[in-house]
Design a protein around this motif. Sequence first.
Motif, mmCIF file in Angstrom:
data_model
loop_
_atom_site.group_PDB
_atom_site.id
_atom_site.type_symbol
_atom_site.label_atom_id
_atom_site.label_comp_id
_atom_site.label_asym_id
_atom_site.label_seq_id
_atom_site.Cartn_x
_atom_site.Cartn_y
_atom_site.Cartn_z
ATOM 1 N N THR A 1 0.723 -1.135 0.023
ATOM 2 C CA THR A 1 0.025 -0.081 -0.124
ATOM 3 C C THR A 1 1.119 1.352 -0.018
ATOM 4 O O THR A 1 0.602 2.246 -0.839
ATOM 5 N N GLN A 2 1.937 1.271 0.894
ATOM 6 C CA GLN A 2 2.862 2.596 0.955
ATOM 7 C C GLN A 2 3.538 2.541 -0.412
ATOM 8 O O GLN A 2 3.538 3.749 -1.025
ATOM 9 N N VAL A 3 4.152 1.755 -1.005
ATOM 10 C CA VAL A 3 4.840 1.729 -2.239
ATOM 11 C C VAL A 3 3.929 2.336 -3.451
ATOM 12 O O VAL A 3 4.248 3.127 -4.067
ATOM 13 N N LEU A 4 2.791 1.674 -3.660
ATOM 14 C CA LEU A 4 1.711 2.051 -4.550
ATOM 15 C C LEU A 4 1.402 3.503 -4.121
ATOM 16 O O LEU A 4 1.244 4.187 -5.311
ATOM 17 N N TYR A 5 1.108 3.886 -3.134
ATOM 18 C CA TYR A 5 0.484 5.194 -2.914
ATOM 19 C C TYR A 5 1.579 6.022 -3.196
ATOM 20 O O TYR A 5 1.300 7.246 -3.535
ATOM 21 N N THR A 6 2.881 5.888 -2.793
ATOM 22 C CA THR A 6 4.058 6.573 -2.938
ATOM 23 C C THR A 6 4.268 6.797 -4.473
ATOM 24 O O THR A 6 4.266 7.891 -4.948
ATOM 25 N N SER B 1 -5.153 1.194 -6.744
ATOM 26 C CA SER B 1 -4.700 0.026 -6.473
ATOM 27 C C SER B 1 -4.279 -0.016 -4.818
ATOM 28 O O SER B 1 -4.513 -1.016 -4.113
ATOM 29 N N ALA B 2 -3.389 1.080 -4.387
ATOM 30 C CA ALA B 2 -3.075 1.132 -3.015
ATOM 31 C C ALA B 2 -4.257 1.142 -2.306
ATOM 32 O O ALA B 2 -4.607 0.419 -0.954
ATOM 33 N N VAL B 3 -5.439 2.256 -2.460
ATOM 34 C CA VAL B 3 -6.526 2.178 -1.755
ATOM 35 C C VAL B 3 -7.504 0.905 -1.564
ATOM 36 O O VAL B 3 -7.763 0.482 -0.654
#
Length: 166
Positions: A50-55, A100-102
């Motif tokens: 989640t952190q990697v995708l949202y970043t 995708s992160a959310v």
Amino acid sequence: MDLCRRVQTNQKIYITWFVDALHTDIMLNVDLAHQLTIDPFRSTAFFIATQVLYTAGFLLLVLVCAGILAVQQCFIIEREDYALRALSVASLLSAVSSTSAVATFAIYADRNDWMPDPEHNYLSWSFVAALIGCVLLWVAALLFYIEMQLIMRRNTRQGSHAQGSR
């Protein structure tokens, strides 16, 4: 009230800081070799994903914002359709990554093994803000695509008029 507690066991030193008025603990493990690590139950694979995708989505959004400023303020572009194509693709990738992160966080956030005291964990206003941001990213990507199509049509009409007048 003490802001930092230190508890030493035979293998690790646990340091806990109080960060807000609710006294939520952030626990960092410092082993005897002085290596700082985050507590393993909070760094599960879905949370890191989640952190990697949202970043990645945020960095692409920053790139889109810089591109908009560059196109509007700094550069005179003869082929504006290429710039809008790049902005459209970057905003689309940002929307895909953020969505995708959310979605990953929404699916796995209710698990009991990644946060302490799971009966008090719930999706709050920040999750709703992330959802609204994802929807707005999709709208921005669509609008960039529509603008790119309009400029490409205008350029092809101008090109055909220029050839017809020769």
